[in-house]
Design a protein around this motif. Structure first.
Motif, PDB file in Angstrom:
ATOM      1  N   ALA A 680      -1.462  -1.789  15.041  1.00  0.00           N
ATOM      2  CA  ALA A 680      -0.457  -2.735  15.500  1.00  0.00           C
ATOM      3  C   ALA A 680      -0.577  -2.973  16.999  1.00  0.00           C
ATOM      4  CB  ALA A 680       0.935  -2.216  15.163  1.00  0.00           C
ATOM      5  N   GLY A 681      -0.155  -4.157  17.409  1.00  0.00           N
ATOM      6  CA  GLY A 681      -0.139  -4.478  18.828  1.00  0.00           C
ATOM      7  C   GLY A 681      -1.513  -4.815  19.370  1.00  0.00           C
ATOM      8  N   ALA A 682      -1.678  -4.643  20.675  1.00  0.00           N
ATOM      9  CA  ALA A 682      -2.886  -5.085  21.367  1.00  0.00           C
ATOM     10  C   ALA A 682      -4.021  -4.071  21.350  1.00  0.00           C
ATOM     11  CB  ALA A 682      -2.544  -5.434  22.818  1.00  0.00           C
ATOM     12  N   ALA A 683      -3.766  -2.844  20.906  1.00  0.00           N
ATOM     13  CA  ALA A 683      -4.778  -1.790  20.997  1.00  0.00           C
ATOM     14  C   ALA A 683      -6.124  -2.180  20.380  1.00  0.00           C
ATOM     15  CB  ALA A 683      -4.252  -0.505  20.368  1.00  0.00           C
ATOM     16  N   PRO A 684      -6.172  -2.832  19.210  1.00  0.00           N
ATOM     17  CA  PRO A 684      -7.484  -3.165  18.624  1.00  0.00           C
ATOM     18  C   PRO A 684      -8.274  -4.201  19.426  1.00  0.00           C
ATOM     19  CG  PRO A 684      -5.750  -3.234  16.966  1.00  0.00           C
ATOM     20  CD  PRO A 684      -5.073  -3.158  18.287  1.00  0.00           C
ATOM     21  N   THR A 685      -7.617  -4.930  20.331  1.00  0.00           N
ATOM     22  CA  THR A 685      -8.341  -5.948  21.104  1.00  0.00           C
ATOM     23  C   THR A 685      -9.177  -5.338  22.212  1.00  0.00           C
ATOM     24  OG1 THR A 685      -6.489  -6.261  22.652  1.00  0.00           O
ATOM     25  CG2 THR A 685      -6.498  -7.610  20.645  1.00  0.00           C
ATOM     26  N   THR A 686      -8.915  -4.086  22.572  1.00  0.00           N
ATOM     27  CA  THR A 686      -9.662  -3.428  23.651  1.00  0.00           C
ATOM     28  C   THR A 686     -10.456  -2.227  23.169  1.00  0.00           C
ATOM     29  OG1 THR A 686      -7.715  -2.086  24.208  1.00  0.00           O
ATOM     30  CG2 THR A 686      -7.992  -4.178  25.374  1.00  0.00           C
ATOM     31  N   ASN A 687     -10.422  -1.958  21.877  1.00  0.00           N
ATOM     32  CA  ASN A 687     -11.137  -0.813  21.308  1.00  0.00           C
ATOM     33  C   ASN A 687     -11.940  -1.310  20.121  1.00  0.00           C
ATOM     34  OD1 ASN A 687     -11.879   1.513  19.794  1.00  0.00           O
ATOM     35  ND2 ASN A 687     -10.179   2.683  20.673  1.00  0.00           N
ATOM     36  N   ALA A 688     -13.242  -1.428  20.294  1.00  0.00           N
ATOM     37  CA  ALA A 688     -14.103  -2.009  19.259  1.00  0.00           C
ATOM     38  C   ALA A 688     -14.104  -1.178  17.989  1.00  0.00           C
ATOM     39  CB  ALA A 688     -15.524  -2.160  19.796  1.00  0.00           C
ATOM     40  N   ASN A 689     -14.096   0.134  18.135  1.00  0.00           N
ATOM     41  CA  ASN A 689     -14.090   0.988  16.944  1.00  0.00           C
ATOM     42  C   ASN A 689     -12.791   0.829  16.161  1.00  0.00           C
ATOM     43  OD1 ASN A 689     -16.640   2.019  17.534  1.00  0.00           O
ATOM     44  ND2 ASN A 689     -15.814   3.760  18.683  1.00  0.00           N
ATOM     45  N   LEU A 690     -11.690   0.765  16.887  1.00  0.00           N
ATOM     46  CA  LEU A 690     -10.393   0.581  16.223  1.00  0.00           C
ATOM     47  C   LEU A 690     -10.339  -0.781  15.546  1.00  0.00           C
ATOM     48  CD1 LEU A 690      -7.513   1.450  15.580  1.00  0.00           C
ATOM     49  CD2 LEU A 690      -6.822   0.626  17.845  1.00  0.00           C
ATOM     50  N   ARG A 691     -10.827  -1.807  16.196  1.00  0.00           N
ATOM     51  CA  ARG A 691     -10.844  -3.141  15.601  1.00  0.00           C
ATOM     52  C   ARG A 691     -11.643  -3.144  14.303  1.00  0.00           C
ATOM     53  NH1 ARG A 691     -10.769  -8.754  16.945  1.00  0.00           N
ATOM     54  NH2 ARG A 691     -12.342  -9.919  15.773  1.00  0.00           N
ATOM     55  N   ALA A 692     -12.804  -2.487  14.337  1.00  0.00           N
ATOM     56  CA  ALA A 692     -13.662  -2.455  13.149  1.00  0.00           C
ATOM     57  C   ALA A 692     -12.965  -1.755  11.981  1.00  0.00           C
ATOM     58  CB  ALA A 692     -14.984  -1.763  13.484  1.00  0.00           C
ATOM     59  N   VAL A 693     -12.221  -0.699  12.286  1.00  0.00           N
ATOM     60  CA  VAL A 693     -11.509   0.021  11.236  1.00  0.00           C
ATOM     61  C   VAL A 693     -10.400  -0.851  10.652  1.00  0.00           C
ATOM     62  CG1 VAL A 693      -9.924   1.947  10.816  1.00  0.00           C
ATOM     63  CG2 VAL A 693     -12.061   2.341  12.047  1.00  0.00           C
ATOM     64  N   CYS A 694      -9.657  -1.512  11.510  1.00  0.00           N
ATOM     65  CA  CYS A 694      -8.568  -2.368  11.035  1.00  0.00           C
ATOM     66  C   CYS A 694      -9.098  -3.470  10.127  1.00  0.00           C
ATOM     67  CB  CYS A 694      -7.813  -2.969  12.218  1.00  0.00           C
ATOM     68  SG  CYS A 694      -7.082  -1.744  13.337  1.00  0.00           S
TER      69      CYS A 694
END
Length: 1007
Positions: A680-694
């Motif tokens: 949730a929120g902006a965290a996945p926009t600055t963390n490529a690994n987190l974005r990929a998981v989401c």
């Protein structure tokens, strides 16, 4: 005649751990003359039995002074008992009450009535405490540690035995009423008991009839709970399903032009809320405060009948019977229903759709990354606005998620009606002067029917939204219902403020739904017990024994109507209630020995060995007929070097077979608790690994950066039963001492016992924190393909972990035998009684210090968290204080008693792992109303209850009790830091008193 056992010896032993009172029990002679000896923790019916296991006793005198109305209230305040489902639980209450010994789960202990099982309630196999006939209860005994050898499977953490009065003669009428200082929560109780001895006391028959009725206490009636408080932001929050409606699939407004943005660098964003004044979909501005309509005390109505009879048909032979019947209603009341993120298809020509919002639907970007392509061109959008027939080539519609609270319908009410009967009949008698037998059979059924009222149906909302005029609904709504169902479809306005759903629209949208759970228990048991004609040379008492066999057959079924079986159909119901049927039977043989080794010798006033074994064979009623065998055993003993001091200990190996719910429940999606979603929120926009998981979990690319937190701290979770489950095993031991210095401090007794319980191969599921940590704790480039991550499935429209259970599985919390549970602690019980001249002083303390209470969801994972919940609270840990005690001081006069009870709950704090790896730190600071909240810490709490008992005449007794004498308010931690079941109204109402000062009066007349 049946052997009149030396009951005073057994009674004095039991009362070592009971509360002390100034007045002597008025039925003391009846107790002393009781010919039926019930020893909790052993099948041996020997009144001189000296047990090696600690038993905590709550007497009828204590219950009368507390003015407890149901059995769950009796047990809730006992140190070491962790609050379970009861009258203080609203959202999550299935119409029953349970007990949880040591925090190991309410299904790992057994509730007995006079040493026997009764029919359980529900598929989990637990006894509903609401069915216990409290008016006839003489004492309540709770035993710590594994007792499966004596009572069979499930007694992993211990047993609770309600012992009823025997040979009651006369008429007793009691009336009681309780009300809070606020003038709400009225609780009325009445009991009539009639009994008589007959045929020169060869027989007795007793009948008790009771009626109870309690009123709800709404959270809106208390200042501290009228607003829903976020535990992590300190804001007045609530549910994202509110009014006005929130939608997915809209394009954000360009602040420069006031029109939907066409900038390809601007993300679509997530869910937005319609502003009825402008018709635009804007960022969420109004969460829904659901607190006022939720309740702290569930309404309860019960009618119950309990009867016993015995008759000595010949010298030494007695037939007996017991019958229990209860019919009760429990209502749970929660905020209104609606569409909780369910999908709807909206024609762009819907008559209630604002033009501004239509343009935002049309402008939604469906292009590739870095480009902008609207869902519909401006020309297509304008043409669709007037195309009212699906056959019109210009007709267009959008499928989006809808969050809309149907406040116009009224609160959701679940009426749980439970009917139970349980009959037992048997014959007992003497084989010899020292050996007796007891053969009995029993059968009971429990039926719990839930009727859900004021729920909207998602399929009918879909149909009512699929309209192009204000008077009729179109056919063929995707996922919709028949427009002609019920009273006929009236198009619904989901774009306006509260009140936009009119009384004409409501009948089509709502319908009652029912789910029925029915269980049965058939049992046959035969026991031979007594004293063998064998005595150890150094002992004076003979060896006592018990041998026997037992058969039990359980069946359970859940039958739901089509509405309840359809995932996501009932708005806000949490998930589907599928049809379930299952059963199993067990054949058992058991043997116990109590061996006095040395008695009346220097340094050995007594040395006793106690042992037992039970062999069980299970057959599961399933297509492959799974079968398994289990063996449980115990060994212990006691040593009294002198008469005033005894050391005791017991080791027990116990087994719990999987219950019917754990075996047969289909995989379904429901709700769990999670306040913070890593995606949730902006965290996945600055963390490529987190974005990929989401993205790997199913979040649409366009939602990254704007995924919302789970609404009201509730996320979807999927799980179910498993026929491959095996029995879990437990090893427990207790060691302690009993000190009764009658020679120099008469009237004093002290017991101290250490307990240690470990359950391996535990049938458990991961906590929400475990599921999140397994994926997100150590993110790397490979996490997007890690099964621990990909098994989490997100809302395909919003990317969130909540929404329609038909499309959003959420977290995967499966049952397995991979868990391990451990707890250990110290129980202390002290009683002192003496004549101080002007009065009789009674002083008692029951305390518990829990050293640890640990849970590991996967024992084979060396990196897995061995979660310790003692002294902590979170979504993973329900409050369990490290130190807790109940102390009572009573002054007894000739015709008057004055008694003060002091309940202490140790300080607690937010679980450290929840802070470090879960939801983050709770809020500490000033709330919007100016009050202060520390959601990370709860100070130690002390409650005082004052009671006065008047013996007006020999046959008339009057009791007045003030609970929470100093009106101590509960701790405020917000409503999202724990589970919905126990963290409600910004506090923990099952652990702390949310009702405030209350007054209770009762009167008892005896003839």
């Amino acid at each position: 005649m049946l052997r009149a056992a030396a009951a005073p010896a057994a009674l004095s032993l039991a009362l070592l751990s009971t509360q002390a009172f100034a007045q002597e029990p008025q039925n003391a002679e009846a107790e002393a003359g009781d010919e039926t000896i019930i020893v909790t923790g052993s099948l041996i019916r020997n009144p001189n039995l000296v047990q090696s296991t600690p038993v905590n006793v709550t007497s009828a005198e204590d219950i009368a002074l507390r003015q407890n109305n149901v059995a769950e209230e009796v047990l809730r305040d006992i140190p070491g008992v962790v609050p379970s489902i009861g009258s203080a639980v609203n959202n999550g209450n299935g119409g029953a009450s349970y007990v949880d010994l040591r925090g190991l789960g309410s299904f790992r202990n057994i509730v007995l009535l006079d040493g026997n099982r009764i029919a359980p309630s529900g598929l989990v196999g637990r006894v509903d405490l609401n069915n216990i006939p409290l008016a006839l209860v003489e004492r309540v005994e709770s035993l710590t540690g594994g007792a499966s050898t004596t009572y069979g499977a499930d007694a992993v953490s211990g047993v609770v035995n309600f012992v009823t009065r025997k040979d009651f003669a006369g008429v007793e009428l009691s009336l009681g009423n309780k009300i809070t200082e606020q003038g709400d929560g009225n609780y009325f109780r009445s009991d009539l008991t009639i009994g008589a001895n007959f045929d020169d006391n060869r027989g007795n028959a007793t009948l008790s009839i009771g009626y109870q009725n309690s009123d709800p206490v709404y959270q809106g009636q208390r200042d501290f709970s009228i607003n829903n408080i976020s535990s992590f932001s300190g804001t007045f929050g609530g549910s994202g399903t509110g009014v006005p409606s929130r939608f997915s699939g809209t394009r954000p407004i360009d602040t420069a032009t006031g029109l939907p943005s066409t900038d390809p660098t601007v993300a679509n964003g997530g869910v937005r809320q319609v502003n009825p004044a402008t018709g635009q979909a804007v960022p969420t501005f109004a969460l829904y405060n659901f607190n006022p309509l939720n309740i702290f005390q569930t309404p309860f109505r019960r009618f119950n009948v309990f009867s016993t009879a015995r008759y000595e048909v010949a010298d030494g032979i007695e037939v007996y019977s017991r019958a229990l019947f209860s019919k009760q209603h429990v209502d749970t009341i929660i905020a209104e229903s609606g569409s909780f993120g369910g999908s709807v298809t909206i024609p762009l020509s819907n008559p209630y759709l604002p033009a501004a919002m239509r343009n935002q639907f049309c402008a939604f970007n469906v292009g590739a990354a870095g480009t902008y392509t609207p869902r519909f061109t401006p020309a297509e959008c304008a043409a669709a606005a007037t195309a009212t027939s699906p056959t019109d080539p210009a007709f267009r519609s959008v499928t989006v998620t809808l969050n809309r609270r149907a406040v116009e319908v009224g609160p959701r009410i679940s009426d749980f009606q439970t009917t139970i009967f349980d009959y037992r009949a048997g014959i007992r008698g003497d084989i010899t002067d020292s050996i007796g037998f007891d053969v009995s059979g029993a059968y009971g059924e429990s039926e719990n029917t839930q009727t859900q009222q004021n729920y909207t149906l998602q399929s009918r909302i879909r149909t009512a939204v699929y309209a192009t005029n204000t008077t009729s609904c179109l056919a063929g709504a995707p996922g919709g219902a028949d427009p002609g169902a019920s009273t006929g479809c009236v198009p619904v306005n989901i774009f306006g403020p509260a009140g936009s759903i009119t009384s004409a629209m409501i009948p089509y949208l709502t319908a009652n739904a029912t789910t029925s759970n029915r269980t049965s228990l058939a049992q046959v048991r035969g026991i031979i017990s007594g004293e063998a004609p064998v005595t150890i040379p150094f002992a004076s008492d003979a060896i006592s024994f018990a041998v026997g066999g037992e058969f039990r057959k359980y069946t359970a079924a859940q039958a739901s109507d089509s509405l309840s079986q359809t995932a996501g159909e009932l708005g806000g119901a949490g998930g589907a209630a599928p049809n379930i049927y299952g059963g199993y039977e067990v054949y058992e043989g058991v043997a116990e020995l109590n061996i006095p080794l040395v008695q009346d010798k220097p340094g050995f006033d007594s040395l006793v060995l106690e042992t037992g074994i039970r062999q069980s064979h299970y057959k599961v009623d399933a297509p492959t007929t799974p079968q398994f065998d289990t063996t449980t055993y115990k060994v212990g003993g006691s040593w009294a070097p002198v008469a005033d001091f005894k050391v005791r200990g017991m080791y027990a190996h116990s087994v719990r077979a999987p219950n019917i719910f754990e075996l047969f429940s289909p995989v379904t999606t429901g709700l769990t608790n999670l306040a913070v979603d890593p995606c949730a929120g902006a965290a996945p926009t600055t963390n490529a690994n987190l974005r990929a998981v989401c993205l790997a979990q199913g979040a649409p690319a366009g939602t990254i950066g704007s995924i919302n937190q789970p609404t009201a701290g509730q996320a979807n979770a999927t799980g179910g039963g498993n026929l491959a489950l095996k029995p879990e095993t437990s090893d427990s031991y207790t060691v302690g001492f009993v000190f009764t210095p009658t020679s120099f401090i008469p009237g004093l007794s002290l017991t101290v016992d250490y307990y240690n319980i470990k359950v391996e191969g535990a049938i458990t599921q991961p906590t929400p924190g475990d599921a999140i940590a397994s994926c997100f704790a150590n993110l790397s480039a490979s996490s997007a393909s890690d099964p621990a991550c990909t098994i989490i499935r997100r809302n395909p429209a919003t990317g969130a972990l909540d929404g329609d259970p038909a499309t959003t599985p959420g977290l995967f919390l499966s049952l397995s035998n991979q868990g391990v549970l451990k707890t250990d602690g110290l129980d202390v019980m002290l009683n002192y009684k003496r004549d101080i001249g002007f009065a009789t002083l009674g002083f008692s303390v029951v305390g518990n210090y829990t050293f640890s209470s640990k849970f590991k969801s996967n024992a084979a994972d060396p990196a897995g968290l061995d979660r310790d919940c003692v002294g902590y609270y979170s979504i993973n840990c329900n409050p369990q204080p490290k130190f807790q005690w109940t102390q009572r001081t009573t002054l007894g006069f000739k015709m008057f008693d004055l008694s003060l009870q002091w309940r202490h709950i140790d300080k607690m704090q937010q679980e450290p792992d929840d802070i470090a790896n879960g939801n983050g730190p709770g809020f500490i600071g000033t709330l919007p109303d100016g009050s202060f909240m520390d959601a990370q810490h709860i100070k130690a709490y002390d409650y005082f209850d004052l009671a006065a008992r008047f013996d007006v005449t020999r046959n008339f007794e009057f009791v007045v009790t003030v609970n929470n004498l100093f009106d101590r308010k509960p701790p405020i931690v917000g409503s999202t830091i724990g589970t919905t079941t126990y963290n409600s109204g910004n506090t923990y109402p099952s652990t702390y008193d949310a009702l405030g000062r209350a007054f209770a009066v009762s009167a008892k007349v005896k003839f």
